[in-house]
Design a protein around this motif. Structure first.
Motif, PDB file in Angstrom:
ATOM      1  N   ARG A  56       0.837  -1.213   0.000  1.00  0.00           N
ATOM      2  CA  ARG A  56       0.000   0.000   0.000  1.00  0.00           C
ATOM      3  C   ARG A  56       0.865   1.254   0.000  1.00  0.00           C
ATOM      4  NH1 ARG A  56      -5.209  -0.311  -0.237  1.00  0.00           N
ATOM      5  NH2 ARG A  56      -5.839   1.440   1.035  1.00  0.00           N
ATOM      6  N   ILE A  57       2.003   1.219   0.688  1.00  0.00           N
ATOM      7  CA  ILE A  57       2.926   2.362   0.645  1.00  0.00           C
ATOM      8  C   ILE A  57       3.416   2.555  -0.787  1.00  0.00           C
ATOM      9  CG2 ILE A  57       5.206   3.206   1.365  1.00  0.00           C
ATOM     10  CD1 ILE A  57       4.643   1.847   4.104  1.00  0.00           C
ATOM     11  N   GLY A  58       3.780   1.456  -1.458  1.00  0.00           N
ATOM     12  CA  GLY A  58       4.184   1.544  -2.864  1.00  0.00           C
ATOM     13  C   GLY A  58       3.066   2.104  -3.716  1.00  0.00           C
ATOM     14  N   SER A  59       1.846   1.689  -3.423  1.00  0.00           N
ATOM     15  CA  SER A  59       0.683   2.182  -4.153  1.00  0.00           C
ATOM     16  C   SER A  59       0.481   3.682  -3.950  1.00  0.00           C
ATOM     17  CB  SER A  59      -0.552   1.409  -3.701  1.00  0.00           C
ATOM     18  OG  SER A  59      -1.684   1.874  -4.359  1.00  0.00           O
ATOM     19  N   MET A  60       0.708   4.144  -2.727  1.00  0.00           N
ATOM     20  CA  MET A  60       0.586   5.590  -2.470  1.00  0.00           C
ATOM     21  C   MET A  60       1.629   6.359  -3.284  1.00  0.00           C
ATOM     22  SD  MET A  60      -0.487   6.005   1.543  1.00  0.00           S
ATOM     23  CE  MET A  60       1.013   5.311   2.175  1.00  0.00           C
ATOM     24  N   MET A  61       2.823   5.772  -3.442  1.00  0.00           N
ATOM     25  CA  MET A  61       3.846   6.408  -4.283  1.00  0.00           C
ATOM     26  C   MET A  61       3.385   6.491  -5.734  1.00  0.00           C
ATOM     27  SD  MET A  61       7.636   5.217  -3.113  1.00  0.00           S
ATOM     28  CE  MET A  61       8.308   6.032  -4.551  1.00  0.00           C
ATOM     29  N   VAL A  62       2.733   5.423  -6.197  1.00  0.00           N
ATOM     30  CA  VAL A  62       2.222   5.416  -7.573  1.00  0.00           C
ATOM     31  C   VAL A  62       1.232   6.554  -7.764  1.00  0.00           C
ATOM     32  CG1 VAL A  62       0.863   4.131  -9.276  1.00  0.00           C
ATOM     33  CG2 VAL A  62       2.577   2.941  -7.892  1.00  0.00           C
ATOM     34  N   TRP A  63       0.262   6.665  -6.847  1.00  0.00           N
ATOM     35  CA  TRP A  63      -0.758   7.712  -6.990  1.00  0.00           C
ATOM     36  C   TRP A  63      -0.160   9.107  -6.855  1.00  0.00           C
ATOM     37  CZ3 TRP A  63      -4.751   6.791  -9.634  1.00  0.00           C
ATOM     38  CH2 TRP A  63      -5.330   5.526  -9.641  1.00  0.00           C
ATOM     39  N   ALA A  64       0.804   9.269  -5.958  1.00  0.00           N
ATOM     40  CA  ALA A  64       1.478  10.571  -5.838  1.00  0.00           C
ATOM     41  C   ALA A  64       2.203  10.894  -7.144  1.00  0.00           C
ATOM     42  CB  ALA A  64       2.458  10.567  -4.667  1.00  0.00           C
ATOM     43  N   GLY A  65       2.869   9.900  -7.710  1.00  0.00           N
ATOM     44  CA  GLY A  65       3.549  10.094  -8.990  1.00  0.00           C
ATOM     45  C   GLY A  65       2.589  10.464 -10.101  1.00  0.00           C
ATOM     46  N   ILE A  66       1.432   9.803 -10.134  1.00  0.00           N
ATOM     47  CA  ILE A  66       0.439  10.106 -11.166  1.00  0.00           C
ATOM     48  C   ILE A  66      -0.068  11.541 -11.019  1.00  0.00           C
ATOM     49  CG2 ILE A  66      -1.919   9.575 -11.915  1.00  0.00           C
ATOM     50  CD1 ILE A  66      -1.197   6.596 -11.503  1.00  0.00           C
ATOM     51  N   VAL A  67      -0.327  11.956  -9.789  1.00  0.00           N
ATOM     52  CA  VAL A  67      -0.788  13.337  -9.570  1.00  0.00           C
ATOM     53  C   VAL A  67       0.270  14.326 -10.072  1.00  0.00           C
ATOM     54  CG1 VAL A  67      -1.302  15.061  -7.781  1.00  0.00           C
ATOM     55  CG2 VAL A  67      -2.368  12.803  -7.681  1.00  0.00           C
ATOM     56  N   VAL A  68       1.529  14.086  -9.721  1.00  0.00           N
ATOM     57  CA  VAL A  68       2.612  14.968 -10.179  1.00  0.00           C
ATOM     58  C   VAL A  68       2.701  14.936 -11.705  1.00  0.00           C
ATOM     59  CG1 VAL A  68       5.125  15.313 -10.166  1.00  0.00           C
ATOM     60  CG2 VAL A  68       3.920  14.837  -8.021  1.00  0.00           C
ATOM     61  N   LEU A  69       2.587  13.748 -12.308  1.00  0.00           N
ATOM     62  CA  LEU A  69       2.640  13.631 -13.766  1.00  0.00           C
ATOM     63  C   LEU A  69       1.514  14.408 -14.440  1.00  0.00           C
ATOM     64  CD1 LEU A  69       3.535   9.873 -14.319  1.00  0.00           C
ATOM     65  CD2 LEU A  69       4.910  11.856 -14.958  1.00  0.00           C
ATOM     66  N   VAL A  70       0.322  14.303 -13.903  1.00  0.00           N
ATOM     67  CA  VAL A  70      -0.819  14.993 -14.513  1.00  0.00           C
ATOM     68  C   VAL A  70      -0.642  16.510 -14.395  1.00  0.00           C
ATOM     69  CG1 VAL A  70      -3.300  15.426 -14.286  1.00  0.00           C
ATOM     70  CG2 VAL A  70      -2.437  13.081 -14.262  1.00  0.00           C
ATOM     71  N   THR A  96       2.223  18.310 -13.900  1.00  0.00           N
ATOM     72  CA  THR A  96       3.357  18.810 -14.691  1.00  0.00           C
ATOM     73  C   THR A  96       3.127  18.586 -16.179  1.00  0.00           C
ATOM     74  OG1 THR A  96       4.551  16.712 -14.368  1.00  0.00           O
ATOM     75  CG2 THR A  96       5.020  18.517 -12.819  1.00  0.00           C
ATOM     76  N   GLY A  97       2.481  17.457 -16.531  1.00  0.00           N
ATOM     77  CA  GLY A  97       2.169  17.204 -17.935  1.00  0.00           C
ATOM     78  C   GLY A  97       1.210  18.239 -18.488  1.00  0.00           C
ATOM     79  N   THR A  98       0.244  18.644 -17.677  1.00  0.00           N
ATOM     80  CA  THR A  98      -0.688  19.699 -18.103  1.00  0.00           C
ATOM     81  C   THR A  98       0.063  21.004 -18.311  1.00  0.00           C
ATOM     82  OG1 THR A  98      -2.506  18.625 -16.915  1.00  0.00           O
ATOM     83  CG2 THR A  98      -2.772  20.970 -17.456  1.00  0.00           C
ATOM     84  N   GLY A  99       0.989  21.309 -17.400  1.00  0.00           N
ATOM     85  CA  GLY A  99       1.803  22.528 -17.556  1.00  0.00           C
ATOM     86  C   GLY A  99       2.627  22.503 -18.828  1.00  0.00           C
ATOM     87  N   LEU A 100       3.251  21.370 -19.121  1.00  0.00           N
ATOM     88  CA  LEU A 100       4.038  21.240 -20.357  1.00  0.00           C
ATOM     89  C   LEU A 100       3.139  21.341 -21.588  1.00  0.00           C
ATOM     90  CD1 LEU A 100       6.405  18.322 -19.265  1.00  0.00           C
ATOM     91  CD2 LEU A 100       7.099  20.691 -19.750  1.00  0.00           C
ATOM     92  N   PHE A 101       1.985  20.686 -21.540  1.00  0.00           N
ATOM     93  CA  PHE A 101       1.045  20.705 -22.655  1.00  0.00           C
ATOM     94  C   PHE A 101       0.554  22.122 -22.954  1.00  0.00           C
ATOM     95  CE2 PHE A 101      -3.397  20.739 -24.034  1.00  0.00           C
ATOM     96  CZ  PHE A 101      -3.289  20.084 -25.253  1.00  0.00           C
ATOM     97  N   LEU A 102       0.187  22.851 -21.911  1.00  0.00           N
ATOM     98  CA  LEU A 102      -0.370  24.192 -22.106  1.00  0.00           C
ATOM     99  C   LEU A 102       0.643  25.176 -22.686  1.00  0.00           C
ATOM    100  CD1 LEU A 102      -2.597  24.513 -18.922  1.00  0.00           C
ATOM    101  CD2 LEU A 102      -3.326  24.103 -21.298  1.00  0.00           C
TER     102      LEU A 102
END
Length: 186
Positions: free
Chosen positions: A48-62, A64-70
């Motif tokens: 579950r700790i690993g899973s929380m890292m995944v979700w934190a990473g996804i939030v950061v990706l979304v 920062t990816g939105t910032g790069l896209f815009l």
């Protein structure tokens, strides 16, 4: 001074590291944990700790990816690499929800139990393996696509290749499932 694009790019790299690192680590912990055919509550806690890292990473990706896209949406929308990557990230997110809605509760119900003795768990094991394969293949593709400047393929061709790799991965996992999730009731 660092410009906004560079900040978003650095943040995006951190998101990839957290998300993919958490996904790979969770999957490795899962397969290491099932060797004795029992997943302990402690092992589940670390997954579950690993899973929380995944979700934190996804939030950061979304974010920062939105910032790069815009910064240059026309270029991104014309890029088969970007369209392929964004589709695969959507698959990662959907698969993550599926994993948390269906698989994690099942793992918790069978914590500290000899799982081959559970008919429910054993009936659902192909879905668990399939979800793990989709996660691993998708994260690998997202990393590779992120590292490439462009791809010489259309969106359709790139997605067909991705789908073939997912199908091959799921088929392989299904064929060797008894080694991954043993069925015998010892």
């Amino acid at each position: 001074m660092i410009d906004t694009h560079t900040l978003f790019f650095i943040g995006h790299l951190f998101g990839i590291a957290m998300g993919a690192g958490g996904a790979f680590m969770s999957d490795l912990m899962f397969f290491s944990s099932i060797r004795d055919r029992i997943i302990s509550r402690t092992e589940l806690h670390f997954m579950r700790i690993g899973s929380m890292m995944v979700w934190a990473g996804i939030v950061v990706l979304v974010i920062t990816g939105t910032g790069l896209f815009l910064a240059d949406p026309d270029v991104f929308l014309a890029s088969s690499k970007f369209l392929t990557k964004i589709t695969i990230v959507a698959v990662i997110i959907i698969n993550g929800f599926v994993f948390h809605i269906w698989h994690i509760p099942r793992l918790h119900r069978h914590a500290d139990m000899h799982f081959p003795s559970s008919d429910e768990f054993m009936r659902r094991r192909p879905w668990l393996l399939g979800s793990g394969v989709v996660s691993m293949v998708s994260w690998m593709f997202a990393i590779i696509l992120g590292a490439l400047r462009s791809i010489p393929y259309s969106y359709t061709t790139a997605m067909m290749f991705y789908i073939v790799v997912v199908i091959l991965g799921v088929s392989t996992a299904y064929i060797i499932r008894n080694r991954l999730l043993p069925h015998h009731k010892n």
